[in-house]
Design a protein around this motif. Structure first.
Motif, PDB file in Angstrom:
ATOM      1  N   LEU A  18       0.850  -1.182   0.000  1.00 44.07           N
ATOM      2  CA  LEU A  18       0.000   0.000   0.000  1.00 44.07           C
ATOM      3  C   LEU A  18       0.887   1.233   0.000  1.00 44.07           C
ATOM      4  CD1 LEU A  18      -2.741  -1.043   2.556  1.00 44.07           C
ATOM      5  CD2 LEU A  18      -2.973  -0.836   0.084  1.00 44.07           C
ATOM      6  N   ILE A  19       0.527   2.219  -0.833  1.00 45.70           N
ATOM      7  CA  ILE A  19       1.328   3.433  -0.948  1.00 45.70           C
ATOM      8  C   ILE A  19       0.838   4.413   0.098  1.00 45.70           C
ATOM      9  CG2 ILE A  19       1.916   5.375  -2.439  1.00 45.70           C
ATOM     10  CD1 ILE A  19       1.523   3.477  -4.800  1.00 45.70           C
ATOM     11  N   ASP A  20       1.779   4.878   0.894  1.00 43.41           N
ATOM     12  CA  ASP A  20       1.454   5.842   1.939  1.00 43.41           C
ATOM     13  C   ASP A  20       1.511   7.234   1.325  1.00 43.41           C
ATOM     14  OD1 ASP A  20       1.101   7.299   4.220  1.00 43.41           O
ATOM     15  OD2 ASP A  20       2.955   6.649   5.200  1.00 43.41           O
ATOM     16  N   GLU A  21       0.365   7.885   1.216  1.00 45.71           N
ATOM     17  CA  GLU A  21       0.281   9.202   0.589  1.00 45.71           C
ATOM     18  C   GLU A  21       1.141  10.226   1.325  1.00 45.71           C
ATOM     19  OE1 GLU A  21      -1.235  10.119  -2.247  1.00 45.71           O
ATOM     20  OE2 GLU A  21      -1.851   8.044  -2.577  1.00 45.71           O
ATOM     21  N   LYS A  22       1.185  10.142   2.632  1.00 49.26           N
ATOM     22  CA  LYS A  22       1.972  11.077   3.418  1.00 49.26           C
ATOM     23  C   LYS A  22       3.463  10.893   3.124  1.00 49.26           C
ATOM     24  CE  LYS A  22       2.551  12.995   7.978  1.00 49.26           C
ATOM     25  NZ  LYS A  22       2.162  12.960   9.380  1.00 49.26           N
ATOM     26  N   ALA A  23       3.873   9.655   2.946  1.00 54.89           N
ATOM     27  CA  ALA A  23       5.286   9.387   2.642  1.00 54.89           C
ATOM     28  C   ALA A  23       5.645   9.935   1.267  1.00 54.89           C
ATOM     29  CB  ALA A  23       5.560   7.886   2.709  1.00 54.89           C
ATOM     30  N   VAL A  24       4.735   9.764   0.304  1.00 56.59           N
ATOM     31  CA  VAL A  24       4.964  10.283  -1.044  1.00 56.59           C
ATOM     32  C   VAL A  24       5.082  11.798  -0.987  1.00 56.59           C
ATOM     33  CG1 VAL A  24       3.935  10.591  -3.329  1.00 56.59           C
ATOM     34  CG2 VAL A  24       3.856   8.345  -2.221  1.00 56.59           C
TER      35      VAL A  24
END
Length: 114
Positions: A18-24
């Motif tokens: 799952l892609i963490d939007e905050k990390a991106v």
């Protein structure tokens, strides 16, 4: 239906984490904050260079026009020298014609006396 009949994309979505939007967002901000100052300095340097080139081009155009003026002055001087030369030739021709006129007049007078 064998193993070759399965779609190559099958199960890919399930395999991706799952892609963490905050990390991106944080990675993007970090990347921008790392490169943005250099890019802004480069932009500023390029703008200054462009302005300097414009000033240099204007200066060159002024110098070229000065050289053109100098050349036209030289052309005018050459024209005056040539005019003086031809004027002297005309004066010499006029003097020669006057001398020939005097000689022919004397010849006519001496021819009548004979």
């Amino acid at each position: 239906v064998g193993p070759s009949d399965a779609s190559p994309d099958e199960g890919v979505v399930e395999d991706l984490p799952l892609i963490d939007e905050k990390a991106v967002e944080q990675l993007t901000e970090g990347l921008i904050s790392h490169y943005l100052p250099d890019l802004q300095r480069s932009k500023s340097a390029l703008q200054e260079l462009t302005q300097n080139q414009v000033v240099l081009l204007e200066t060159l155009e002024q110098e070229i026009s000065k050289f053109k003026e100098c050349n036209s002055i030289l052309d005018i001087n050459a024209l005056f020298s040539e005019a003086k030369h031809y004027h002297n030739k005309l004066v010499n021709i006029r003097n020669e014609m006057m001398m020939l006129h005097e000689k022919t007049s004397k010849l006519k007078v001496s021819g009548r006396n004979i």
